[in-house]
Design a protein around this motif. Sequence first.
Motif, PDB file in Angstrom:
ATOM      1  N   ARG A  31       0.832  -1.198   0.000  1.00 45.66           N
ATOM      2  CA  ARG A  31       0.000   0.000   0.000  1.00 45.66           C
ATOM      3  C   ARG A  31       0.870   1.254   0.000  1.00 45.66           C
ATOM      4  O   ARG A  31       0.631   2.190  -0.760  1.00 45.66           O
ATOM      5  CB  ARG A  31      -0.925   0.012   1.227  1.00 45.66           C
ATOM      6  N   ASP A  35       1.423   4.062  -3.071  1.00 46.56           N
ATOM      7  CA  ASP A  35       0.718   5.285  -2.703  1.00 46.56           C
ATOM      8  C   ASP A  35       1.177   6.422  -3.612  1.00 46.56           C
ATOM      9  O   ASP A  35       2.374   6.728  -3.678  1.00 46.56           O
ATOM     10  CB  ASP A  35       0.998   5.633  -1.244  1.00 46.56           C
ATOM     11  N   THR A  38       3.410   9.042  -1.990  1.00 47.96           N
ATOM     12  CA  THR A  38       4.776   8.574  -1.754  1.00 47.96           C
ATOM     13  C   THR A  38       5.593   8.642  -3.037  1.00 47.96           C
ATOM     14  O   THR A  38       6.746   9.081  -3.033  1.00 47.96           O
ATOM     15  CB  THR A  38       4.759   7.123  -1.218  1.00 47.96           C
TER      16      THR A  38
END
Length: 87
Positions: A31, A35, A38
Motif C-alpha cells: 500500500r 501510494d 509517496t
Amino acid sequence: MGLISEVLMLPLAPARGSVWAIGQVMREAERIYYDPGTIRAELARLEEALEAGEITEEQFDQQEDALLDRLETATRTGAGLGNGTAP
C-alpha cells in the motif's frame, strides 16, 4: 473445522499466526509502495538530487521512468491496491 481437527492443528497455530502477520506486513508495504503521494515525493527528491548534481541525467531518467511506471500502476485501479488487484 471440527473440534478434533482444531486440536490436531493446534501445534501449527504459531506458524499460521506468523503467516497471517507476514501477509499483513506485505499488504501494508505494498500500500505504501503504490501510494501516489509517496511516489510523487520520491519524484521530487529525485529531481532535487539531479539539481544538486548528486546523480547524472541518465540515472535520473532511469529512476524517473521506474517511478512513473509505479505511479501509472497505482492510479490504474484508483482505490485499489495499485497493483492491478482489488483489495
